[in-house]
Design an enzyme around this catalytic site. Structure first.
Site, PDB file in Angstrom:
ATOM      1  N   ARG A 166      13.430  10.454  -2.535  1.00 38.74           N
ATOM      2  CA  ARG A 166      14.313  11.606  -2.788  1.00 38.74           C
ATOM      3  C   ARG A 166      15.600  11.492  -1.963  1.00 38.74           C
ATOM      4  NH1 ARG A 166      14.539  16.268   0.307  1.00 38.74           N
ATOM      5  NH2 ARG A 166      15.240  18.192  -0.739  1.00 38.74           N
ATOM      6  N   ASP A 178      -0.399   1.984   8.425  1.00 37.75           N
ATOM      7  CA  ASP A 178      -1.007   1.194   9.504  1.00 37.75           C
ATOM      8  C   ASP A 178      -0.213   1.156  10.817  1.00 37.75           C
ATOM      9  OD1 ASP A 178      -3.193   0.588   7.984  1.00 37.75           O
ATOM     10  OD2 ASP A 178      -2.438  -1.360   7.318  1.00 37.75           O
ATOM     11  N   ARG A 232      -6.668  -2.982   8.334  1.00 39.64           N
ATOM     12  CA  ARG A 232      -7.296  -4.298   8.142  1.00 39.64           C
ATOM     13  C   ARG A 232      -6.960  -5.229   9.291  1.00 39.64           C
ATOM     14  NH1 ARG A 232      -5.944  -6.609   2.525  1.00 39.64           N
ATOM     15  NH2 ARG A 232      -7.309  -4.974   1.779  1.00 39.64           N
ATOM     16  N   ASP A 270       5.460  -5.270   6.046  1.00 41.86           N
ATOM     17  CA  ASP A 270       5.991  -6.608   6.357  1.00 41.86           C
ATOM     18  C   ASP A 270       6.098  -7.520   5.139  1.00 41.86           C
ATOM     19  OD1 ASP A 270       6.371  -6.236   9.017  1.00 41.86           O
ATOM     20  OD2 ASP A 270       4.576  -7.316   9.664  1.00 41.86           O
ATOM     21  N   ASP A 323       1.895  -0.847  11.738  1.00 40.16           N
ATOM     22  CA  ASP A 323       1.901  -2.211  12.275  1.00 40.16           C
ATOM     23  C   ASP A 323       3.202  -2.954  11.985  1.00 40.16           C
ATOM     24  OD1 ASP A 323       1.465  -2.355   9.569  1.00 40.16           O
ATOM     25  OD2 ASP A 323      -0.044  -3.929   9.666  1.00 40.16           O
ATOM     26  N   GLY A 382       0.835  -1.209   0.000  1.00 41.82           N
ATOM     27  CA  GLY A 382       0.000   0.000   0.000  1.00 41.82           C
ATOM     28  C   GLY A 382       0.867   1.255   0.000  1.00 41.82           C
ATOM     29  N   THR A 418       4.126   2.292   5.650  1.00 43.96           N
ATOM     30  CA  THR A 418       2.714   1.890   5.746  1.00 43.96           C
ATOM     31  C   THR A 418       1.978   2.844   6.669  1.00 43.96           C
ATOM     32  OG1 THR A 418       1.146   0.235   6.566  1.00 43.96           O
ATOM     33  CG2 THR A 418       3.341   0.142   7.501  1.00 43.96           C
ATOM     34  N   ARG A 458       0.996  -4.930  -6.073  1.00 42.84           N
ATOM     35  CA  ARG A 458       1.158  -6.204  -5.377  1.00 42.84           C
ATOM     36  C   ARG A 458       1.535  -7.225  -6.447  1.00 42.84           C
ATOM     37  NH1 ARG A 458      -2.442  -3.547  -1.802  1.00 42.84           N
ATOM     38  NH2 ARG A 458      -1.408  -3.443   0.201  1.00 42.84           N
ATOM     39  N   CYS A 459       2.345  -8.200  -6.101  1.00 38.69           N
ATOM     40  CA  CYS A 459       2.880  -9.118  -7.116  1.00 38.69           C
ATOM     41  C   CYS A 459       2.960 -10.524  -6.539  1.00 38.69           C
ATOM     42  CB  CYS A 459       4.262  -8.624  -7.547  1.00 38.69           C
ATOM     43  SG  CYS A 459       5.097  -9.737  -8.689  1.00 38.69           S
TER      44      CYS A 459
END
Ligand code: ADP
Ligand code: F6P
Length: 324
Positions: A25, A131, A175, A107, A133, A15, A129, A76-77
């Protein structure tokens, strides 16, 4: 004797988060100042496997520090989760002369970075992120902007909620983690905070709280609900039926991930990006950069991935104590 790095790649993965551009930069400029070549890898690991690789100069990162999102793009891959995908990614790095890489993400992205390290690419990861987290660090790039965006939006919902004497359920991102909800809960003075790590799914308790706060003269009742619990709209319907008080749900969604980064995000992202370039220049590898107890530091990627993080109980208790 550490291996001398000549060319580094940089990618953003998972994300997006405000402040990623400040990190891009800083990595680019610090590495070029140290005599390294820098290549930007577009669209995360997906772009690596598709060889979407561009040369970065100092001027390539002009005028981006204030911009949200990531100028390199992110994706995402699923192919990169496979051993074949990882070997292919490492071979592509080799083909383009990339002997070190900076990965900015969460993570999941760290696991990809670890795989590249095991395939011989010197790797440094940065916590990117909204989040918050990531266990090894007290700060993640983008959290400060996201939590301020959410806080401002919640203040606005509160105005109309008070005018109409309604109950409002406001869903914030997270989430698997309730940090945005916890911070907004305290910063917005919410009446109830529902975190995936703490919520007991006892809706009767919420109903009782709403009825009690109304009896005590409160004109609004703000419930901050983390995305990990979700179902805000159906929860609003049930609460309205049980309390007889008009209840509305607002899902803040992706607006929380965008926008111009705050000074805090620009500052930390710049320091962490420069730190990543320094580590690679020194021949260091397999490190995650963190901000812990007021200082910048770094951890082994595997060690960082094995660490646990939970909502701090003291702060959670305070959020509850202040809400009544
Ligand atoms: P975040 O980095 O924000 O946690 P994701 O969990 O979606 O986001 O991970 C981002 C990307 O990292 C994935 O799309 C995938 O390419 C890569 N990734 C995730 N898990 C692994 C894994 N176990 N091994 C290798 N790469 C991974
Ligand atoms: O960036 C973190 C996050 O916003 C989580 O809170 C959320 O669950 C997830 O990303 C959703 O992202 P996407 O819809 O892009 O997979």
């Amino acid at each position: 004797m550490p291996k001398q790095i000549k060319t580094i790649g940089i990618l953003t993965s998972g994300g997006d988060a405000p402040g990623m551009n400040a990190a891009i930069r800083a990595v680019t400029r610090k590495a070029i100042n140290a005599g390294l070549k820098v290549k930007g890898i577009e669209r995360g690991y997906l772009g690596l496997l598709n060889e979407e690789i561009i040369d970065m100069e100092k001027h390539s990162v002009s005028d981006i520090i204030q911009r949200g999102g990531t100028v390199l793009g992110t994706a995402r891959c699923s192919e990169f989760i496979t051993e074949e995908g990882q070997a292919k990614g490492a071979a592509i790095c080799k083909k383009h002369g990339i002997d070190g890489i900076v990965v900015i993400g969460g993570d999941g992205s760290y696991r990809g970075a670890l795989a590249l390290y095991h395939h011989g690419v010197a790797t440094i990861a940065l916590p990117g992120t909204i989040d918050l987290d990531i266990a090894c660090t007290d700060y993640t790039i983008g959290f400060d902007t996201a939590v301020n965006t959410a806080m401002q939006a919640i203040d606005k919902v509160r105005d109309t909620s008070s005018s109409h004497e309604r109950c409002s359920i406001i869903e914030v991102m997270g989430r698997n983690a309730g940090y945005i909800a916890l911070w907004c809960g305290i910063a917005n003075g919410a009446e109830d905070i529902l975190l995936p790590e703490k919520y007991d799914y006892d809706e009767q308790k919420l109903v009782d709280n709403i009825i009690s706060s109304r009896k005590h003269g409160k004109r609004h009742h703000i419930i901050i609900n983390a995305e990990g619990i979700g179902h805000s709209t159906s929860m609003a319907r049930r609460i309205e039926a049980a309390t007889g008080i008009e209840t509305r749900a607002t899902i803040l969604g992706y607006m929380q991930r965008g926008g111009s980064p705050t000074a805090t995000d620009r500052y930390h992202a710049s320091i962490m990006g420069a730190y990543a370039a320094d580590l690679l220049s020194e021949g260091r590898s397999n490190r995650v950069i963190a901000y812990k107890n007021g200082t910048y530091t770094d951890f082994d990627i595997e060690e960082a991935l094995s660490m646990q993080k939970d909502i701090p109980q003291y702060q959670y208790d305070i959020s509850v104590a202040l809400s009544r």
